[in-house]
Scaffold this active site. Structure first.
Site: not given
Length: 242
Positions: A108, A151
């Protein structure tokens, strides 16, 4: 395949022409009809072959393009979520049968919303593109890399136990930390948090999703304990510090 089609078309045209001359001109023209029925296919076959070849090449190009659009994330170059799961679940089942190792990494990008808010969405896209580039750079032939959503990225590492996966993740994290991204003459700091788990962390009957859930728990701990680090789900005792 197209050669057979061309042959069939040529023979059909030849028969039509022969029939026309035989029935609609006169019987004395049968040799002319036969001659034409022989030479006409010879003359038109190359043209038909050329046209068919162009159509086939165009069809395959469009097919490859559609496949690429369906299977590859256009921004990052990683596999789409759907395509990742198609491939990784199959590999997971095969590995479980053979008794080999595999690991899942969940990555992440830290504070990505802040990057978008401070530098703009174009910069955010550049960050995701650069992270995708690093993933492709270190990807091994048997690895499967996908964009998990937003993301987040997900990696399936074949023949990789928890220790090797941890070293792989740390190498990946450090390479991303060194990315040189500039927006409005300001350097954009990019860090990532990574959670990982290997097949040894789940029972033999566990599903692929259960392995991902363990990696997700490790990722949550990495982010909750300060970000920019790797945490392995091995009773979560192994972690890196930025």
């Amino acid at each position: 395949m197209y050669t057979i089609l061309v042959t069939v078309i040529s023979v059909f045209i030849s028969v039509v022409i022969t029939t026309f001359f035989y029935y609609y001109i006169n019987n004395n023209s049968i040799w002319l009809a036969i001659s034409i029925s022989v030479f006409v296919p010879i003359l038109i076959a190359p043209w038909i072959t050329w046209k068919m070849t162009k159509l086939i090449i165009k069809y395959h190009s469009l097919q490859n393009l559609m496949s690429s659009l369906a299977n590859e994330d256009f921004l990052t170059g990683a596999s789409t979520r759907r395509y990742f799961f198609e491939r990784a679940e199959t590999e997971f089942e095969n590995i479980r049968i053979t008794g080999e190792y595999c690991s899942i990494l969940l990555l992440d990008v830290d504070r990505f919303k802040e990057i978008n808010d401070q530098y703009g969405h174009v910069c955010g896209d550049n960050v995701l593109r650069a992270v995708g580039g690093v993933l492709k750079e270190i990807q091994r032939p048997a690895d499967i890399v996908g964009r998990y959503g937003g993301e987040e990225f997900i990696l399936f590492l074949s023949n990789t136990g928890i220790d090797s996966a941890f070293l792989y993740a740390e190498d990946l994290r450090c390479k991303i930390n060194r990315l040189d991204i500039v927006s409005n003459n300001k350097k954009v700091i990019v860090t990532v948090s990574i959670g990982l788990a290997d097949i040894g962390s789940v029972p033999n009957t566990a599903s692929f999703e259960s392995l991902i859930n363990l990696a997700d728990k490790a990722l949550y701990k990495a982010k909750a304990s300060g970000r920019d680090k790797t945490v392995a789900y091995e009773n979560q005792h192994k972690s890196s510090n930025a």
